[in-house]
Design an enzyme around this catalytic site. Structure first.
Site, PDB file in Angstrom:
ATOM      1  N   HIS A  96       0.826  -1.203   0.000  1.00  0.00           N
ATOM      2  CA  HIS A  96       0.000   0.000   0.000  1.00  0.00           C
ATOM      3  C   HIS A  96       0.861   1.253   0.000  1.00  0.00           C
ATOM      4  O   HIS A  96       2.038   1.231   0.352  1.00  0.00           O
ATOM      5  CB  HIS A  96      -0.925   0.027   1.220  1.00  0.00           C
ATOM      6  CG  HIS A  96      -0.213   0.141   2.536  1.00  0.00           C
ATOM      7  ND1 HIS A  96       0.504  -0.905   3.082  1.00  0.00           N
ATOM      8  CD2 HIS A  96      -0.081   1.177   3.408  1.00  0.00           C
ATOM      9  CE1 HIS A  96       1.027  -0.518   4.244  1.00  0.00           C
ATOM     10  NE2 HIS A  96       0.692   0.744   4.450  1.00  0.00           N
ATOM     11  N   ASP A  98       0.362   5.017   1.802  1.00  0.00           N
ATOM     12  CA  ASP A  98      -0.424   5.456   2.955  1.00  0.00           C
ATOM     13  C   ASP A  98      -1.548   6.416   2.560  1.00  0.00           C
ATOM     14  O   ASP A  98      -1.352   7.386   1.831  1.00  0.00           O
ATOM     15  CB  ASP A  98       0.477   6.158   3.978  1.00  0.00           C
ATOM     16  CG  ASP A  98       1.359   5.182   4.746  1.00  0.00           C
ATOM     17  OD1 ASP A  98       0.968   4.008   4.884  1.00  0.00           O
ATOM     18  OD2 ASP A  98       2.436   5.596   5.212  1.00  0.00           O
ATOM     19  N   HIS A 233       4.707   0.252   0.384  1.00  0.00           N
ATOM     20  CA  HIS A 233       5.453  -0.521   1.375  1.00  0.00           C
ATOM     21  C   HIS A 233       4.590  -1.639   1.940  1.00  0.00           C
ATOM     22  O   HIS A 233       3.366  -1.661   1.779  1.00  0.00           O
ATOM     23  CB  HIS A 233       6.013   0.363   2.497  1.00  0.00           C
ATOM     24  CG  HIS A 233       4.991   1.212   3.198  1.00  0.00           C
ATOM     25  ND1 HIS A 233       4.496   2.379   2.667  1.00  0.00           N
ATOM     26  CD2 HIS A 233       4.389   1.068   4.411  1.00  0.00           C
ATOM     27  CE1 HIS A 233       3.628   2.921   3.509  1.00  0.00           C
ATOM     28  NE2 HIS A 233       3.535   2.137   4.570  1.00  0.00           N
ATOM     29  N   ARG A 247       5.726   6.790  14.680  1.00  0.00           N
ATOM     30  CA  ARG A 247       5.755   7.375  13.346  1.00  0.00           C
ATOM     31  C   ARG A 247       5.177   8.778  13.356  1.00  0.00           C
ATOM     32  O   ARG A 247       4.152   9.033  13.993  1.00  0.00           O
ATOM     33  CB  ARG A 247       4.947   6.501  12.385  1.00  0.00           C
ATOM     34  CG  ARG A 247       5.050   6.895  10.924  1.00  0.00           C
ATOM     35  CD  ARG A 247       4.078   6.098  10.079  1.00  0.00           C
ATOM     36  NE  ARG A 247       2.697   6.552  10.267  1.00  0.00           N
ATOM     37  CZ  ARG A 247       1.628   5.877   9.865  1.00  0.00           C
ATOM     38  NH1 ARG A 247       1.761   4.708   9.282  1.00  0.00           N
ATOM     39  NH2 ARG A 247       0.417   6.362  10.063  1.00  0.00           N
TER      40      ARG A 247
END
Length: 278
Positions: A96, A98, A233, A247
């Site tokens: 995917h 993000d 990723h 993150r």
């Protein structure tokens, strides 16, 4: 930054960076890192020390305004820092890009792993410039005139949906890349459903080819920064021990590409046109 050590992470994308103190970033040192990010799409810091939340946010702010995610868990006192805990379901083991279901998907993320299993739990990234460039010229021409619908349904029932070009141009480099991913891209509205499904499956497979990928084995404290505009990723789910990451994500832009050359088409409209002609 005079002692910076840059090592390719694969033939397709990614660079491992050593000799940088991310707690003491200056505008000049960040400019060097930003140039490396545009060139390599993913920067990996395998020897990074544990960043304080403030330093983590400062690093992210060099790239732009930080996102406050609407529903992911946050670090106490730091709403911009998302906590990704495998024991709370944070296992993104589907390729995917993000948050493409929003009109302005994020442009980049800075992830630090603070706890990782002794083996397993790698992350892979895929170069979407190469995924586009390695397609045949007639197929690239078709894709340049199409858009795609990206959608996500939250467990609370809220539906998010956005339409983006299938091929986007990078706003800094101008280089084109595929912009369709297996997790969120649902259909190409200019095509019949069966045509859309078949073409998307081909694009997903092209995006995920091993020749387009780099893979990183985490150690505690390691950091990855990736350009969300030109990569996908995948978090490899081959572990049972706990894995925790922190993150920060940088707010996005509006993906730009060629103007669509055809209107939206539905199966119902196609059937009606066929009956009228017969």
């Amino acid at each position: 930054m005079t002692s910076i050590d840059v090592r390719p992470a694969s033939g397709a994308l990614g660079a491992e960076i050593r000799g940088v103190d991310l707690e003491q970033l200056t505008e000049d040192s960040f400019a060097q890192l930003h140039a490396l990010l545009l060139e390599n799409l993913v920067l990996l810091f395998p020897e990074a020390e544990q960043l304080s939340p403030e330093a983590h946010k400062t690093f992210g702010r060099f790239l732009g305004e930080l996102e406050v995610h609407p529903f992911l868990p946050k670090l106490d006192g730091h709403p911009e820092v998302v906590v990704l805990d495998s024991e709370q379901g944070a296992k993104a083991d589907v390729w995917h890009t993000d948050v493409t279901f929003q009109a302005s998907p994020p442009i980049a993320s800075v992830l630090q792993i603070v706890q990782c299993p002794p083996r397993g739990g790698d992350t892979m990234w895929s170069n979407q410039h190469l995924a586009y460039e390695n397609l045949s010229a007639p197929l690239r021409d078709l894709l340049d005139g199409l858009t795609a619908i990206h959608a996500f349904t939250h467990p609370n029932g809220t539906v998010f949906e956005a339409e983006h070009p299938v091929v986007r141009a990078h706003p800094v480099t101008g280089r084109r890349s595929l912009y369709a991913n297996r997790m969120f891209t649902t259909r190409i509205p200019q095509l019949r459903r069966a045509e859309s499904d078949a073409l998307l499956q081909h694009l997903f497979a092209s995006s995920e080819r091993p020749e387009n990928i780099c893979r990183f084995s985490w150690t505690e404290g390691a950091i990855a920064v990736w350009d969300n505009r030109a990569t996908q990723h995948y978090a490899v789910n081959d572990y049972t021990e706990r894995r925790i990451g922190r993150r920060v994500t940088i707010l996005g832009d509006h993906p730009k590409g060629e103007e669509p050359r055809w209107p939206h088409l539905t199966d119902a409209t196609t059937a009606a046109d066929f009956r009228a002609k017969s």
